[in-house]
Design an enzyme around this catalytic site. Structure first.
Site, PDB file in Angstrom:
ATOM      1  N   LYS A 101     -19.537  -5.229   6.653  1.00 16.20           N
ATOM      2  CA  LYS A 101     -21.011  -5.278   6.674  1.00 16.20           C
ATOM      3  C   LYS A 101     -21.422  -6.716   6.967  1.00 16.20           C
ATOM      4  CE  LYS A 101     -24.705  -5.744   4.852  1.00 16.20           C
ATOM      5  NZ  LYS A 101     -25.675  -6.685   5.446  1.00 16.20           N
ATOM      6  N   CYS A 134     -20.479 -22.754   0.837  1.00 16.62           N
ATOM      7  CA  CYS A 134     -20.263 -22.561  -0.599  1.00 16.62           C
ATOM      8  C   CYS A 134     -19.561 -23.756  -1.227  1.00 16.62           C
ATOM      9  CB  CYS A 134     -19.434 -21.311  -0.823  1.00 16.62           C
ATOM     10  SG  CYS A 134     -17.860 -21.360   0.055  1.00 16.62           S
ATOM     11  N   GLU A 143     -16.465 -13.890  -3.984  1.00 12.39           N
ATOM     12  CA  GLU A 143     -16.457 -15.321  -3.606  1.00 12.39           C
ATOM     13  C   GLU A 143     -17.909 -15.742  -3.547  1.00 12.39           C
ATOM     14  OE1 GLU A 143     -14.177 -17.459  -3.205  1.00 12.39           O
ATOM     15  OE2 GLU A 143     -12.316 -16.350  -2.865  1.00 12.39           O
ATOM     16  N   THR A 181     -26.357 -11.708  -5.786  1.00 14.44           N
ATOM     17  CA  THR A 181     -25.939 -10.461  -5.131  1.00 14.44           C
ATOM     18  C   THR A 181     -24.608  -9.979  -5.697  1.00 14.44           C
ATOM     19  OG1 THR A 181     -27.029 -11.237  -3.124  1.00 14.44           O
ATOM     20  CG2 THR A 181     -25.568  -9.363  -2.891  1.00 14.44           C
ATOM     21  N   GLY A 182     -23.707 -10.907  -5.964  1.00 16.03           N
ATOM     22  CA  GLY A 182     -22.406 -10.523  -6.540  1.00 16.03           C
ATOM     23  C   GLY A 182     -22.576  -9.756  -7.839  1.00 16.03           C
ATOM     24  N   GLU A 228     -27.826 -23.644  -7.019  1.00 19.66           N
ATOM     25  CA  GLU A 228     -27.306 -23.823  -5.661  1.00 19.66           C
ATOM     26  C   GLU A 228     -28.477 -23.788  -4.661  1.00 19.66           C
ATOM     27  OE1 GLU A 228     -25.311 -20.514  -3.679  1.00 19.66           O
ATOM     28  OE2 GLU A 228     -23.800 -21.891  -2.926  1.00 19.66           O
ATOM     29  N   GLY A 257     -20.781 -14.064  -0.890  1.00 19.28           N
ATOM     30  CA  GLY A 257     -22.234 -14.217  -0.863  1.00 19.28           C
ATOM     31  C   GLY A 257     -22.702 -14.897  -2.136  1.00 19.28           C
TER      32      GLY A 257
HETATM   33  P1  NAD Z   1     -26.337 -12.942   0.066  1.00 18.92           P
HETATM   34  O1  NAD Z   1     -25.725 -12.707  -1.266  1.00 18.92           O
HETATM   35  O2  NAD Z   1     -27.799 -12.955   0.184  1.00 18.92           O
HETATM   36  O3  NAD Z   1     -25.812 -11.877   1.138  1.00 18.92           O
HETATM   37  C1  NAD Z   1     -24.455 -11.710   1.426  1.00 18.92           C
HETATM   38  C2  NAD Z   1     -24.215 -10.328   1.988  1.00 18.92           C
HETATM   39  O4  NAD Z   1     -24.498  -9.368   0.976  1.00 18.92           O
HETATM   40  C3  NAD Z   1     -25.085  -9.968   3.183  1.00 18.92           C
HETATM   41  O5  NAD Z   1     -24.315  -9.228   4.116  1.00 18.92           O
HETATM   42  C4  NAD Z   1     -26.142  -9.069   2.551  1.00 18.92           C
HETATM   43  O6  NAD Z   1     -26.690  -8.156   3.470  1.00 18.92           O
HETATM   44  C5  NAD Z   1     -25.334  -8.361   1.500  1.00 18.92           C
HETATM   45  N1  NAD Z   1     -26.112  -7.800   0.388  1.00 18.92           N
HETATM   46  C6  NAD Z   1     -27.294  -8.237  -0.110  1.00 18.92           C
HETATM   47  N2  NAD Z   1     -27.691  -7.466  -1.141  1.00 18.92           N
HETATM   48  C7  NAD Z   1     -26.741  -6.515  -1.294  1.00 18.92           C
HETATM   49  C8  NAD Z   1     -26.585  -5.412  -2.202  1.00 18.92           C
HETATM   50  N3  NAD Z   1     -27.482  -5.176  -3.154  1.00 18.92           N
HETATM   51  N4  NAD Z   1     -25.478  -4.641  -2.083  1.00 18.92           N
HETATM   52  C9  NAD Z   1     -24.558  -4.903  -1.141  1.00 18.92           C
HETATM   53  N5  NAD Z   1     -24.667  -5.908  -0.247  1.00 18.92           N
HETATM   54  C10 NAD Z   1     -25.739  -6.722  -0.337  1.00 18.92           C
HETATM   55  O7  NAD Z   1     -25.702 -14.319   0.568  1.00 18.92           O
HETATM   56  P2  NAD Z   1     -26.069 -15.159   1.867  1.00 18.92           P
HETATM   57  O8  NAD Z   1     -27.408 -15.770   1.673  1.00 18.92           O
HETATM   58  O9  NAD Z   1     -25.768 -14.381   3.091  1.00 18.92           O
HETATM   59  O10 NAD Z   1     -24.932 -16.295   1.768  1.00 18.92           O
HETATM   60  C11 NAD Z   1     -25.074 -17.419   0.986  1.00 18.92           C
HETATM   61  C12 NAD Z   1     -24.273 -17.317  -0.295  1.00 18.92           C
HETATM   62  O11 NAD Z   1     -22.907 -17.024  -0.008  1.00 18.92           O
HETATM   63  C13 NAD Z   1     -24.259 -18.631  -1.048  1.00 18.92           C
HETATM   64  O12 NAD Z   1     -24.474 -18.406  -2.415  1.00 18.92           O
HETATM   65  C14 NAD Z   1     -22.865 -19.165  -0.793  1.00 18.92           C
HETATM   66  O13 NAD Z   1     -22.395 -20.076  -1.753  1.00 18.92           O
HETATM   67  C15 NAD Z   1     -22.060 -17.903  -0.745  1.00 18.92           C
HETATM   68  N6  NAD Z   1     -20.784 -18.101  -0.054  1.00 18.92           N
HETATM   69  C16 NAD Z   1     -19.636 -18.127  -0.797  1.00 18.92           C
HETATM   70  C17 NAD Z   1     -18.410 -18.378  -0.184  1.00 18.92           C
HETATM   71  C18 NAD Z   1     -17.136 -18.441  -0.976  1.00 18.92           C
HETATM   72  O14 NAD Z   1     -16.060 -18.400  -0.388  1.00 18.92           O
HETATM   73  N7  NAD Z   1     -17.190 -18.577  -2.304  1.00 18.92           N
HETATM   74  C19 NAD Z   1     -18.369 -18.571   1.196  1.00 18.92           C
HETATM   75  C20 NAD Z   1     -19.562 -18.533   1.922  1.00 18.92           C
HETATM   76  C21 NAD Z   1     -20.765 -18.286   1.292  1.00 18.92           C
END
Ligand code: NAD
Length: 483
Positions: free
Chosen positions: A176, A286, A251, A232-233, A387, A228
């Site tokens: 996704k 991240c 992650e 959201t996690g 963050e 993400g």
């Molecule tokens: P986000 O959490 O907004 O979205 C990430 C993904 O989750 C997207 O594809 C989104 O469509 C999906 N999503 C959103 N709500 C959902 C739900 N309820 N159920 C299932 N899927 C859902 O994150 P973002 O803004 O795209 O990315 C930024 C975040 O990602 C930051 O917090 C960053 O630190 C983190 N990140 C972490 C790592 C790591 O390796 N730890 C790497 C890159 C980014």
């Protein structure tokens, strides 16, 4: 600007398809706000179709000789490399990340495919001498269907590099992509369709709250891998638990400290502090070391050098080779960054660089802000605790080692940390006491293939990029043979 992809299709069961709803989501170039493509807006029915296709495909994939499966993954990598230039241009236009460092993303994805193809023979069990009259052993079996949910900062790289382990261990995957940068997945769909058996690699596009949530809740998908935000996690953990018993790895975000001792070289530290912020992707990383914790003896010397370096960064068109920082990924993300800058000023942090949009006609449209540095950021401030996922570096100061450790550990996050000193005792004592999953001593930012990456505290669960990731896509089955 013309549309940047030829296909605007998801990949389900080996076919390039639109959503059964007939609905689409536009994607815009964050440097210009022009619509440059669109992707199908998947529904729960589309997700169910993908899950059924994956469920039908994985048994034959997992039963294939390991070397053959590995070779198909290497072939997938070769086909990606053949279209690397095309992917690069789509990705730069769709994410706003600068072109020069983005050249590494496809290569990284392919290295990961090759790495896990090579490791595939290590998906093996153990024997146990538990009793004298029986043989006890384990097998490792794939979960079957794996969902991989991807954030916007490196969409193609994560979609490939972070599905390689699941594929190598015999699973089918459903990816996704992020809603604000989904277009490279359209090229990926085309490549994966030709490189892999039907149903092994599926792509579902659309909003997280609909398409993403339907994936998380689908009963055939027990293994969910997410990159993400922490918010959201946690939502995914809740939805997954509502729907069934699932293995979820996360992650998530970071507010990563870079702790600098007084013996460190101030020029090297200033360079590392700017490099560690990943301004090349607007700080949207991240692992960015977004809290610089300076010992008071070197504080002023480092701060002055950091501010000068940041003020010199060239903001502009991300497709130009000499641009240092492009636009923020989306209007929402820019609003969030600007909110942090306003709160920083209001709460009394000292603005040293940036804090406003760049000047010039080319910045009238698009999501722009200058790279920003605040000093005198204190633990009660929002800039210290939350963050940003944007181009804001926060600087604090310390006097004793205890204070440095307390400050470093004072947020809910624990993803990465950097420690700068030439004193081995200080370096290792600090590394042991900082609650972060990935630490650099006299370094910053790099990931090393095969070396585990992941967060402690609210930064995540599980480690990726090494053998632990490969095995995390398998379940153990125990067999006891009564002799
Ligand atoms: P986000 O959490 O907004 O979205 C990430 C993904 O989750 C997207 O594809 C989104 O469509 C999906 N999503 C959103 N709500 C959902 C739900 N309820 N159920 C299932 N899927 C859902 O994150 P973002 O803004 O795209 O990315 C930024 C975040 O990602 C930051 O917090 C960053 O630190 C983190 N990140 C972490 C790592 C790591 O390796 N730890 C790497 C890159 C980014």
């Amino acid at each position: 600007m013309a549309r940047v992809t030829t296909h605007e299709r998801m990949l389900i069961g080996g076919e390039l398809v639109v959503s059964e709803s007939g609905l689409w989501d536009d994607s815009i170039n964050p440097a210009t706000e022009e619509v440059i493509g669109r992707v199908p807006s998947a529904t729960a029915e589309d997700v169910a179709r993908a899950a059924a296709a994956a469920e039908a495909a994985w048994p034959a994939w997992s039963a294939m000789p390991v070397s053959e499966r590995a070779e198909q993954l290497r072939e997938f990598g070769r086909r990606l490399l053949a279209r690397a230039e095309e992917i690069l241009h789509v990705e730069v236009a769709d994410t706003g990340n600068t072109i020069t460092p983005m050249r590494g993303d496809v290569r990284m994805a392919v290295e990961s495919l090759n790495y896990y193809a090579g490791l595939a023979h290590e998906v093996k069990g153990e024997t146990f001498p538990a009793t004298p009259d029986k043989i006890h052993f384990t097998l490792r079996e794939p979960y079957g269907v794996v969902a991989r949910i991807v954030p916007f900062n490196h969409p193609l790289m994560f979609a490939v590099a972070r599905t390689a382990a699941a594929l190598a261990s015999g699973n089918a995957v459903i990816v996704k992509p992020p809603e604000t940068s989904p277009l490279s997945a359209m090229v990926l769909a085309d490549i994966a369709r030709d490189a892999l058996p039907a149903g092994i690699f599926n792509i579902i596009t659309g909003p997280g709250r609909t398409a993403g949530d339907a994936l998380v809740r689908h009963p055939a998908i027990k293994r969910i891998a997410f990159i993400g935000s922490t918010v959201t996690g946690r939502a995914i953990q809740r939805s997954a638990a509502d729907a069934g018993v699932k293995h979820v790895t996360l992650e998530l975000g970071g507010k990563n400290p870079m702790i600098v001792f007084p013996d460190a070289d101030v020029d090297a530290v200033a360079k590392a502090a700017v490099g560690g912020m990943n301004f090349t992707w607007q700080g949207q990383s991240c692992g960015s070391t977004s809290r610089l914790l300076l010992h008071e003896d070197i504080h002023d010397a480092v701060v002055e050098r950091v501010a000068a370096r940041v003020a010199d960064l060239r903001v502009g068109d991300p497709s130009r080779a000499d641009t240092d920082m492009g636009p923020i990924n989306s209007a929402d993300q820019l609003r969030k960054v600007v909110g942090f800058i306003e709160d920083g000023r209001r709460e009394g942090a000292r603005l040293l660089a940036g804090g406003e949009p760049p000047a010039g006609a080319e910045f009238q449209r698009g999501f722009w802000v200058r790279p920003t540095v605040f000093a005198d950021v204190r633990p009660q401030m929002r800039l210290w605790r939350e963050e940003v996922f944007g181009p804001i570096l926060s600087v604090g100061r310390w006097r004793s080692l205890e204070e440095a450790i307390t400050l470093a550990n004072s947020t809910e996050f624990g993803l990465t940390a950097a420690i700068w000193t030439n004193d081995i005792k200080n370096a290792l004592n600090t590394a042991k006491r900082v609650r972060s999953g990935h630490i650099w001593i006299n370094g910053f930012g790099s990931h090393y293939l095969g070396v585990p990456f992941g967060g402690m505290k609210n930064s995540g669960i599980g480690r990726e990029e090494g053998i632990e990731e490969l095995l995390s896509y398998t379940e153990t089955k125990t067999i006891n043979v009564i002799l």
